[in-house]
Design a protein around this motif. Structure first.
Motif, PDB file in Angstrom:
ATOM      1  N   ARG A 189       0.654  -1.123   0.342  1.00  0.00           N
ATOM      2  CA  ARG A 189      -0.506   0.172   0.328  1.00  0.00           C
ATOM      3  C   ARG A 189       0.896   1.392   0.209  1.00  0.00           C
ATOM      4  O   ARG A 189       1.739   1.811   0.835  1.00  0.00           O
ATOM      5  CB  ARG A 189      -1.155  -0.331   1.439  1.00  0.00           C
ATOM      6  N   GLY A 219       1.053  -0.366  -5.626  1.00  0.00           N
ATOM      7  CA  GLY A 219      -0.130  -0.617  -4.684  1.00  0.00           C
ATOM      8  C   GLY A 219      -0.769  -0.445  -4.800  1.00  0.00           C
ATOM      9  O   GLY A 219      -1.097   1.197  -5.131  1.00  0.00           O
ATOM     10  N   GLU A 250      -2.788  -0.624  -7.853  1.00  0.00           N
ATOM     11  CA  GLU A 250      -3.531  -1.902  -7.291  1.00  0.00           C
ATOM     12  C   GLU A 250      -3.129  -3.519  -8.302  1.00  0.00           C
ATOM     13  O   GLU A 250      -3.729  -3.251  -8.704  1.00  0.00           O
ATOM     14  CB  GLU A 250      -4.200  -1.754  -6.811  1.00  0.00           C
TER      15      GLU A 250
END
Length: 364
Positions: A189, A219, A250
């Motif tokens: 993330r 991410g 992502e």
């Protein structure tokens, strides 16, 4: 008893119940599912909660557990409830002390931080506590019952025979973006706690000296971290490197092993980690690694053999070691090879499942 409980293994035979309280897929969920894929052949088990399960036959509800655990196993032994999260410890305590379930409680602790008083109280209610590494053990109020390191699926995370070819074949960037000959990446993330800014700033500082490499940030970006991300994008643009330092967003979880195997270097610079499977996944994929002194990384990475470990939030050290790694492609490849060997010897998920199951069986 519900049909789910009766599939394959009868309720009287089930020895292990595994917590699964989080709806969103997480690193803990991934670890649990990988271990269960081997563990289910070693001990009769069920998973309490159907979140993220691909095998519905393993699911069991809280109330099914309550009913099943009113009595011990046929041989008089107690079942085990294995928690990996604080809220799963709460569930276990409720089962045992409110509903009088005939179970033993086990908690796997990966966190490396001072625990809240309530968490300490819950941990004291456990019949056994497993630490994921020496670092996480040091944060426990009392010494753990055992230490069992996480493992990775070496069949899923494999090394590519030709990194350059694998990178070129990877469908990660937009058609208009220049790939370069090789890829380096930070995965996870996008937020400050993960040290993404250290990766970006280091790439800005050194990538002009290494024109064959393209850097990617893989991410998701939460709304609250969009300002942080935009500041990084602005810095990249000001340096004229928008075509070489790229936010890939992502990616589908199923594509992550392929991404790892195409990379020449994986960087992980978190301020803190529970364990940090990213580094094991990279090493299993034959990739050299550069990591901060967080999680189990200092215990896993052999300095100068599999890669390097640097102090947390030390930008100068990150720049220095990244430049050192990119300056020698032969050494970089050898580090990836060494990392793969280390994972195969010490950090497979099969080994984790075997050690965990053996330990749990000593409790019943």
């Amino acid at each position: 008893m519900d049909a789910v409980v009766n599939q394959a293994v009868s309720s009287t035979e089930i020895e292990l119940i595994i917590g699964n309280s989080k709806r969103n897929f997480s690193g803990i969920t991934s670890t649990m599912l990988q271990v269960v894929s081997y563990q289910k052949h070693m001990i009769p088990l069920r998973i309490m909660g159907k979140n993220n399960l691909t095998d519905a036959s393993l699911a069991i509800s809280f109330w099914q557990v309550v009913k099943m655990c009113q009595r011990p196993l046929a041989n008089g032994k107690l079942r085990i409830f294995h928690a990996r999260r604080v809220d799963e410890m709460i569930q276990g305590v409720v089962l045992k002390y409110l509903f009088r379930a005939k179970i033993k409680l086990v908690f796997s602790s990966a966190a490396q931080r001072k625990r809240a008083k309530f968490t300490c109280w819950l941990t004291r209610r456990m019949d056994a506590v497993i630490a994921m590494c020496k670092a996480s053990a040091s944060y426990l109020e009392n010494p753990p019952s055992t230490i069992i390191y996480h493992g990775v699926n070496t069949s899923a995370y494999t090394a590519s025979a030709d990194k350059q070819q694998a990178w070129q074949a990877l469908n990660l960037l937009a058609p208009s973006q220049v790939k370069g000959k090789r890829g380096i990446a930070i995965l996870g993330r996008v937020r400050k706690q993960k040290g993404v800014h250290l990766f970006v700033q280091s790439c800005i500082a050194i990538l002009n000296d290494y024109p064959d490499y393209t850097a990617v940030i893989v991410g998701g970006i939460a709304a609250k971290h969009e300002k942080y991300t935009q500041e990084l994008r602005d810095s990249i643009a000001q340096a004229g490197l928008s075509d070489r330092i790229i936010f890939a967003g992502e990616q589908d979880f199923a594509d992550i092993p392929k991404i790892f195997s195409s990379l020449s270097l994986v960087v992980a610079l978190s301020e803190r980690e529970g364990f940090g499977l990213t580094i094991l996944e990279a090493m299993s994929s034959g990739v050299a690694v550069l990591a901060s002194e967080a999680g189990a990384w200092p215990e896993v990475i052999r300095q100068g053999v599999d890669g390097y470990v640097v102090p947390v939030n030390d930008l100068a050290a990150v720049k220095d070691k990244m430049a050192l790694l990119l300056s020698d492609e032969t050494k970089l490849a050898q580090m990836g090879h060494s990392g793969r060997q280390r994972v195969e010897e010490y950090y497979t998920v099969e080994r984790e499942a075997i050690e965990l199951t053996r330990f749990l069986k000593t409790l019943v």
